[in-house]
Design a protein around this motif. Structure first.
Motif, short mmCIF file in Angstrom:
data_model
loop_
_atom_site.label_atom_id
_atom_site.label_comp_id
_atom_site.label_asym_id
_atom_site.label_seq_id
_atom_site.Cartn_x
_atom_site.Cartn_y
_atom_site.Cartn_z
N GLU A 106 -6.55 3.67 3.44
CA GLU A 106 -5.53 3.38 2.44
C GLU A 106 -5.73 1.99 1.86
N LEU B 4 0.82 -1.19 0.00
CA LEU B 4 0.00 0.00 0.00
C LEU B 4 0.86 1.25 0.00
N SER C 163 -6.47 1.47 -2.07
CA SER C 163 -5.59 0.62 -2.87
C SER C 163 -6.38 -0.49 -3.55
#
Length: 204
Positions: free
Chosen positions: A106, A3, A110
């Motif tokens: 996140e 990530l 992603s």
């Protein structure tokens, strides 16, 4: 693939406590006290999501269910681990909630970048979920979810997880207040400590 985390150093520092078994061991009395003060007694474990949003909870629940999948034996979803995680992040791990949400955001971004926005991670096919988790399994967020999943599976049910003692049953723990020897095959023939021949500790 890992990530993209712009604030990686900040996130690692903030999430470190959450992923530390040593910290959990040292602070367990405080953790227990926090849950007691929030009204979660043995008769009324948390049974509603109060800290995470519906979509956040769905994503974390899907991740936890792949970390400890159900089937022939109970898994994280069977043990209602998501209620432990939600309770923890709303009480004794509340200080970690902002960083946890950052990592979750996140994770979601992603996944959307890789697979589009039409289907969420929680709604994706299991094969696709597993493939993506293999790409992010070394990120701080995934490690935090894994730590919380294990805690939720094995902690006392009053904290929200380990529903019906399923986590304990999974590893063979008996919910007793006291035990008497022999405890297992390894000591079934052990007569007990005798400081002098023919005596017992309580008569010596």
């Amino acid at each position: 693939m890992e990530l993209a985390v712009p604030s990686r150093r900040h996130f690692l520092t903030a999430i470190g406590n959450l992923a530390s078994a040593g910290w959990i061991a040292m602070n367990w009395p405080k953790i227990a006290a926090a849950t007691e003060h929030s009204g979660h007694d043995a008769a009324a474990p948390p049974n509603a999501i109060k800290t995470l949003s519906e979509s956040e909870a769905a994503t974390v629940d899907a991740i936890a269910n792949l970390i400890v999948p159900g089937g022939t034996t109970p898994g994280a979803r069977d043990a209602r681990v998501i209620y432990f995680i939600d309770n923890a992040l709303g009480s004794f791990f509340a200080a970690q909630l902002p960083s946890f949400r950052e990592g979750l955001g996140e994770f979601t971004s992603s996944y959307s970048s890789s697979h589009g926005t039409e289907t969420s991670f929680a709604s994706a096919a299991e094969t696709q979920q597993i493939a993506f988790l293999k790409e992010v399994e070394k990120t701080p967020f995934f490690l935090a979810v894994r730590r919380l999943t294990v805690l939720g599976l094995l902690a006392l049910p009053k904290y929200g997880g380990n529903h019906d003692n399923l986590g304990w049953k999974l590893i063979g723990v008996e919910d007793n207040h006291a035990w008497e020897p022999p405890f297992g095959f390894y000591d079934q023939d052990y007569a007990g400590f005798e400081p002098y021949p023919g005596t017992k500790p309580y008569t010596a």
